[in-house]
Design a protein around this motif. Structure first.
Motif, mmCIF file in Angstrom:
data_model
loop_
_atom_site.group_PDB
_atom_site.id
_atom_site.type_symbol
_atom_site.label_atom_id
_atom_site.label_comp_id
_atom_site.label_asym_id
_atom_site.label_seq_id
_atom_site.Cartn_x
_atom_site.Cartn_y
_atom_site.Cartn_z
ATOM 1 N N SER A 77 56.616 30.601 63.504
ATOM 2 C CA SER A 77 55.351 30.375 64.233
ATOM 3 C C SER A 77 54.405 29.589 63.338
ATOM 4 O O SER A 77 53.703 28.683 63.804
ATOM 5 C CB SER A 77 54.689 31.703 64.623
ATOM 6 O OG SER A 77 55.526 32.414 65.500
ATOM 7 N N ARG A 82 52.763 27.542 66.708
ATOM 8 C CA ARG A 82 52.762 28.116 68.055
ATOM 9 C C ARG A 82 53.404 29.486 67.943
ATOM 10 O O ARG A 82 54.353 29.657 67.193
ATOM 11 C CB ARG A 82 53.607 27.216 68.969
ATOM 12 C CG ARG A 82 53.869 27.736 70.356
ATOM 13 C CD ARG A 82 54.890 26.829 71.034
ATOM 14 N NE ARG A 82 55.168 27.254 72.405
ATOM 15 C CZ ARG A 82 55.942 28.291 72.724
ATOM 16 N NH1 ARG A 82 56.523 29.006 71.790
ATOM 17 N NH2 ARG A 82 56.149 28.609 73.996
ATOM 18 N N GLU A 83 52.880 30.470 68.668
ATOM 19 C CA GLU A 83 53.466 31.817 68.628
ATOM 20 C C GLU A 83 54.893 31.776 69.178
ATOM 21 O O GLU A 83 55.077 31.446 70.357
ATOM 22 C CB GLU A 83 52.619 32.714 69.541
ATOM 23 C CG GLU A 83 51.918 33.933 68.958
ATOM 24 C CD GLU A 83 51.940 34.134 67.467
ATOM 25 O OE1 GLU A 83 52.795 34.924 67.019
ATOM 26 O OE2 GLU A 83 51.101 33.540 66.761
ATOM 27 N N SER A 216 56.577 21.015 66.602
ATOM 28 C CA SER A 216 55.132 21.246 66.455
ATOM 29 C C SER A 216 54.317 20.094 67.061
ATOM 30 O O SER A 216 53.104 20.184 67.182
ATOM 31 C CB SER A 216 54.777 21.394 64.971
ATOM 32 O OG SER A 216 54.879 20.123 64.323
ATOM 33 N N PHE A 221 57.558 21.219 72.134
ATOM 34 C CA PHE A 221 58.279 22.498 72.021
ATOM 35 C C PHE A 221 59.324 22.639 73.139
ATOM 36 O O PHE A 221 60.459 23.035 72.897
ATOM 37 C CB PHE A 221 57.319 23.696 72.013
ATOM 38 C CG PHE A 221 58.052 24.980 71.770
ATOM 39 C CD1 PHE A 221 58.457 25.335 70.494
ATOM 40 C CD2 PHE A 221 58.417 25.817 72.838
ATOM 41 C CE1 PHE A 221 59.192 26.496 70.263
ATOM 42 C CE2 PHE A 221 59.154 26.982 72.617
ATOM 43 C CZ PHE A 221 59.532 27.317 71.327
#
Ligand code: GLN
Length: 392
Positions: A77, A82-83, A216, A221
């Motif tokens: 992450s 991004r989670e 990223s 994604f």
């Protein structure tokens, strides 16, 4: 005997791994297959000793033990910005090798086209054959190993389903710039294709270059399958711990492929490796400092003994130009493979013939790596200096 499948007759065993076997037979210094000759961090070994007694020793969840995926998700992450959901966006595999194969099997139908840069890590050739994909090769042009974005667009225009990006690149050490990644990403979005990345050397990127995860970048994604491994980052290549990160739909498919290919990565090793995944950021700085030093040490040594080489921006591989040797009467007409076999026996150093990485007819390069203690590098250089004496 009944005939074998056509598939196994269209590719050879891995030349990289074959060179290791030949090297071992002759007791040479093995600078062919890339793996370190030093131990993993102490904390990981302690965790392994603990896992030996406390377990787990039975299957973990097929797509990865929960604590391992959670630790991976935390690390990735940060890298991807991004989670990452450890339940739906990660599959733990047996090494980066399975992650790549799994990604290809998940997205390719037989006959689909996939772009591959040349030189490429040799596994991608077999990955394409086993998944039925037809490779379109995009040349990386030395000395900078740049490429023509027009060719990438032409590949997508021909219907390429995906492009494989090894970043940092094995064997040429190229680190893709933000601009190059953005360019590839834009095209993948425009033509609704995937980018499959192999980022196993993500922590071996030398200043002033920086590693940028394709996943990223804006909008990427959902179009990126990130393949990675713990092998190089924690010096545990024999543990065979890899993983794939991607959007939920892709990961759902990849979980099925993985489940029937290997069921799962070794449970006690996943347990022990969580310790590594939780290392603070300065672990990675130290690792980079170690490899930065080794790189300089090795390159200086090559210069001193007079071997021509590239300067890798990332990874621990160096390509050596052997043309001057092939021009000598005793090596006239030799292939790079024959030269490497001769080198193992007569010089005592193992390298990988460059031809196993190129689509083009390339016979004048061999690959060495420097993931070795300085004393081993010294001995290898001293043996290699016997080679350069042949030119005098
Ligand atoms: N990446 C390593 C190399 O190119 C080898 C990895 C492997 O053999 N699985 O040498």
């Amino acid at each position: 005997m009944p005939s074998l499948s056509n598939r196994v007759q269209t590719f050879t065993d891995s030349v990289i791994r074959r060179m290791t076997r030949i090297s071992d037979e002759h007791g040479a210094i093995n600078l062919s297959q890339g793996f370190p000759d030093f131990n993993p961090p102490r904390e990981i070994l302690d965790a392994l000793a603990k896992a030996a007694h406390a377990g787990p020793h039975q299957y973990s969840i097929t797509f990865g033990a929960e604590n391992f995926r959670q630790a991976l998700a935390r690390k990735q992450s940060r890298a991807i910005g991004r989670e990452i959901d450890p339940e739906t966006e990660i599959v733990v595999t047996c090494g980066g090798t399975e992650a790549m194969m799994c990604a290809m099997m998940t997205i390719c139908n037989p006959g689909d086209k996939v772009m591959v840069f040349s030189p490429f890590y040799e596994n991608y050739g077999a990955d394409a054959i086993l998944s039925g994909a037809d490779p379109i090769y995009i040349p990386l042009v030395p000395p900078e190993y740049g490429f023509d974005m027009e060719l990438v667009e032409a590949g997508f225009r021909q219907g390429a389903k995906a492009i494989i990006v090894c970043n940092p690149s094995n064997p040429c050490g190229k680190v893709f710039s933000r601009e190059e990644l953005l360019g590839i990403g834009e095209l993948a979005l425009k033509y609704d294709a995937f980018v499959v990345t192999d980022e196993v050397y993500e922590h071996m990127v030398y200043a002033p270059r920086r590693h940028i995860c394709m996943a990223s970048l804006p909008g990427m994604f959902d179009h990126t399958i990130t393949c990675n491994s713990l092998s190089k980052t924690y010096s545990i290549t024999g543990w065979r711990l890899g993983y794939l990160v991607g959007p939920e739909e892709v990961v759902e498919g990849a979980k099925k492929v993985h489940d029937f290919l290997t069921v799962g990565a070794a449970a006690p090793l996943q347990e022990a490796a969580v310790t590594g995944l939780e290392f603070p950021e300065n672990y990675y700085d130290q690792l980079l400092a170690v490899y930065t030093k080794k790189r300089q040490y090795f390159l200086d040594g090559l210069d001193r003994i007079g071997l021509k080489h590239n300067v890798p921006q990332g990874t621990y591989f160096v390509l050596i130009d052997i043309q001057d040797f092939l021009d000598l009467p005793q090596f006239k007409g030799w292939t790079d493979l024959e030269f490497c076999e001769w080198m193992i026996v007569n010089i005592g150093v193992a390298a990988v013939p460059g031809s196993s990485f190129f689509k083009e007819e390339v016979n004048h390069l061999i690959r060495l790596h420097f993931a070795r203690e300085e004393s081993t590098i010294d001995e290898a250089l001293s043996r290699l200096s016997k080679l350069t004496e042949l030119l005098k």
